[in-house]
Design a protein around this motif. Structure first.
Motif, mmCIF file in Angstrom:
data_model
loop_
_atom_site.group_PDB
_atom_site.id
_atom_site.type_symbol
_atom_site.label_atom_id
_atom_site.label_comp_id
_atom_site.label_asym_id
_atom_site.label_seq_id
_atom_site.Cartn_x
_atom_site.Cartn_y
_atom_site.Cartn_z
ATOM 1 N N ARG A 120 0.825 -1.209 0.000
ATOM 2 C CA ARG A 120 0.000 0.000 0.000
ATOM 3 C C ARG A 120 0.860 1.260 0.000
ATOM 4 N NH1 ARG A 120 -4.796 -0.621 4.357
ATOM 5 N NH2 ARG A 120 -5.705 1.092 3.180
ATOM 6 N N PHE A 249 -10.618 -2.493 -3.602
ATOM 7 C CA PHE A 249 -10.297 -1.392 -4.517
ATOM 8 C C PHE A 249 -10.784 -0.061 -3.962
ATOM 9 C CE2 PHE A 249 -11.521 1.554 -7.852
ATOM 10 C CZ PHE A 249 -10.350 1.657 -8.589
ATOM 11 N N VAL A 250 -12.040 -0.017 -3.572
ATOM 12 C CA VAL A 250 -12.610 1.254 -3.108
ATOM 13 C C VAL A 250 -11.914 1.725 -1.841
ATOM 14 C CG1 VAL A 250 -14.695 2.387 -2.257
ATOM 15 C CG2 VAL A 250 -14.837 0.793 -4.179
ATOM 16 N N ASP A 251 -11.698 0.813 -0.885
ATOM 17 C CA ASP A 251 -11.109 1.210 0.387
ATOM 18 C C ASP A 251 -9.652 1.631 0.230
ATOM 19 O OD1 ASP A 251 -11.006 1.786 3.057
ATOM 20 O OD2 ASP A 251 -10.704 -0.266 3.706
ATOM 21 N N PHE A 253 -8.076 3.008 -2.336
ATOM 22 C CA PHE A 253 -7.862 4.304 -2.971
ATOM 23 C C PHE A 253 -8.652 5.427 -2.314
ATOM 24 C CE2 PHE A 253 -6.338 1.230 -6.049
ATOM 25 C CZ PHE A 253 -5.072 1.760 -6.267
ATOM 26 N N ASP A 254 -9.739 5.110 -1.620
ATOM 27 C CA ASP A 254 -10.388 6.142 -0.803
ATOM 28 C C ASP A 254 -9.465 6.548 0.339
ATOM 29 O OD1 ASP A 254 -12.627 6.282 -2.328
ATOM 30 O OD2 ASP A 254 -14.030 5.678 -0.762
ATOM 31 N N GLY A 257 -6.402 8.414 -1.045
ATOM 32 C CA GLY A 257 -6.806 9.761 -1.427
ATOM 33 C C GLY A 257 -6.987 10.659 -0.221
ATOM 34 N N THR A 301 -12.910 3.016 7.579
ATOM 35 C CA THR A 301 -11.934 3.721 6.747
ATOM 36 C C THR A 301 -11.648 5.111 7.303
ATOM 37 O OG1 THR A 301 -11.447 4.355 4.451
ATOM 38 C CG2 THR A 301 -13.689 4.704 5.215
ATOM 39 N N SER A 386 -16.761 9.746 -5.940
ATOM 40 C CA SER A 386 -15.818 8.721 -5.492
ATOM 41 C C SER A 386 -14.385 9.232 -5.574
ATOM 42 C CB SER A 386 -15.961 7.459 -6.347
ATOM 43 O OG SER A 386 -14.907 6.558 -6.108
ATOM 44 N N SER A 388 -11.782 7.270 -5.126
ATOM 45 C CA SER A 388 -11.016 6.222 -5.808
ATOM 46 C C SER A 388 -11.150 6.308 -7.323
ATOM 47 C CB SER A 388 -11.452 4.830 -5.314
ATOM 48 O OG SER A 388 -12.832 4.634 -5.509
ATOM 49 N N GLU A 389 -12.335 6.630 -7.838
ATOM 50 C CA GLU A 389 -12.510 6.741 -9.290
ATOM 51 C C GLU A 389 -11.734 7.938 -9.836
ATOM 52 O OE1 GLU A 389 -13.647 4.310 -10.674
ATOM 53 O OE2 GLU A 389 -15.191 3.392 -9.447
ATOM 54 N N ALA A 392 -8.133 6.835 -10.071
ATOM 55 C CA ALA A 392 -7.958 5.854 -11.147
ATOM 56 C C ALA A 392 -7.939 6.525 -12.517
ATOM 57 C CB ALA A 392 -9.077 4.813 -11.089
#
Length: 429
Positions: A120, A249-251, A253-254, A257, A301, A386, A388-389, A392
């Motif tokens: 990470r 994935f979501v966790d 990059f959230d 970020g 998170t 989001s 994470s999006e 990405a």
């Protein structure tokens, strides 16, 4: 003692500032005590137990962040992740909430492994500095958007997706009044302006009929109905793999970020783009998720609302410790804390969004190979709702632009790997 426990340096930090910052962070994220039980109970879980579990998971994870990572960040069950838990895994895919909790447990264990092996941390270091600045600015727009929604100033519209709400009365009017009050306090450089703004706006909400205080004290319900409830017989199914991957994935990059964006705002990132105690912060996040699953809640998170405490001057673990104490008090004073309306905390989110936008000045807008990916990252966070999006799409566009314009030598190997991983994620969705 404070230095050993929380990384507090009396020559640099101020106790009053750290405590005010911790309370401010708590007040901007206390809504999770009402929101998370409402969302997760849709999956059939006990609502009363969910309230207690949400508070306990937040206390444990935030306290761990304070004494281990010594950073001013608070944690709680994630908003988007609990919606995925309830509405997608349970209501759409048809699985039980015990299945979903099992997926969260597996995700937490994988997170611990990824953190211990430094994967990470390497992901964070792979993000170009331009995108790190963009992440901070993007989160600024994102949390400002959340604040405007919480107050009803911005509402949904079937034709235009979003539009201006009715700002002549109710929560939207209170939100605008609160924005004016808090802005004046900031301009006048009043100590604790954000916290004072929340309190004053809450009081103004009483005659407007928005703030309702019926009682103050109440005992927390038992967590027994949802404690340690897992469904291990479906661990090897394809759907379990899909759910765990999505949560991961979501966790990932959230959290990345949030840590990058808020650390930027606090001036905690060094000239090489590195965040102090980053590995420890990730481990706290991973352990918090694992413990949260055992307690009976969705992925825990790092909360982007931590930026409000940082904006008040919070820089050490004393800030997050104060937030944890507030969550502990809220277990017994839930009616009081839940009386603070979303419209009262919305102005703080909007103004903190402004503060986080300051990082945009560090982006070289004359270099389109850098500024276009940065802009995509910034604008997609609020529009895709989001973090994470946004990361990405920013990373993918960064690599593709540098490749197609012959500037590929400026892209590190780690950034290539990160962008390819994002592309694979989209292609296999």
């Amino acid at each position: 003692m404070l230095q050993k426990l929380f990384g507090f340096d009396p020559s640099v930090h101020n106790i009053k500032t750290e405590i005010l910052a911790g309370v401010t962070t708590f007040l901007t994220m206390v809504y999770i005590l009402a929101l998370s039980p409402n969302v997760l109970s849709a999956a059939g879980m006990d609502k009363g137990a969910l309230f207690t579990t949400t508070a306990v998971a937040s206390i444990l994870a935030t306290f761990f962040m304070a004494v281990y990572a010594k950073l001013p960040f608070a944690l709680a069950p994630g908003v988007g992740l609990n919606a995925f838990f309830a509405y997608t895994v349970c209501l759409t895919m048809g699985y039980s909430w015990q299945f979903a909790l099992t997926a969260v447990l597996i995700e937490g264990i994988i997170f611990i492994i990824l953190t211990i092996t430094n994967v990470r941390e390497q992901i964070v270091n792979a993000i170009p500095m331009t995108l790190k600045y963009a992440i901070s600015a993007g989160i600024g727009l994102f949390i400002a958007f959340i604040g405007l929604q919480n107050a009803g100033i911005i509402v949904d519209n079937p034709a235009t997706l979003v539009t201006l709400g009715d700002i002549t009365h109710g929560p939207a009017l209170l939100g605008l009044v609160g924005l004016l009050i808090t802005s004046v306090l900031l301009v006048l450089k009043i100590r604790g302006a954000l916290l004072v703004g929340i309190v004053l706006t809450t009081l103004v909400g009483i005659p407007l009929g928005v703030t309702h205080l019926d009682s103050i004290v109440g005992l927390p319900p038992s967590i027994e109905p949802i404690f340690f409830k897992f469904e291990f017989e479906n661990i090897l199914t394809r759907d379990m793999v899909v759910v765990v991957f999505t949560l991961l994935f979501v966790d990932i990059f959230d959290t990345i970020g949030t840590l990058v964006g808020v650390s930027n705002r606090a001036g905690m990132i060094d000239k090489n783009g590195r965040i102090p105690h980053l590995k420890k912060a990730f481990l706290v996040d991973a352990v918090g998720t694992t413990a949260g699953a055992m307690l009976g809640t969705s992925t825990v998170t790092t909360f982007v609302e931590s930026a409000s405490g940082v904006a008040e001057g919070g820089r050490t673990g004393l800030t997050s410790f104060t937030t944890a104490v507030c969550f502990a008090i809220s277990l017994f004073l839930a009616p009081f804390f839940l009386a603070v309306p979303g419209a009262a905390t919305a102005p703080v989110l909007v103004l903190v969004g402004l503060m986080m936008m300051s990082q945009i000045q560090k982006i070289d807008f004359g270099d389109y190979a850098e500024s276009i990916p940065a802009f995509i990252c910034i604008i997609m966070m609020p529009l895709a709702y989001s973090i994470s999006e946004g990361i990405a799409l920013g990373a993918i566009s960064f690599v593709l632009l540098h490749l197609l314009t012959g500037k590929y030598k400026r892209v590190s190997v780690a950034t290539w790997i990160l962008a390819i991983a994002f592309m694979v994620k989209y292609l296999t969705m």
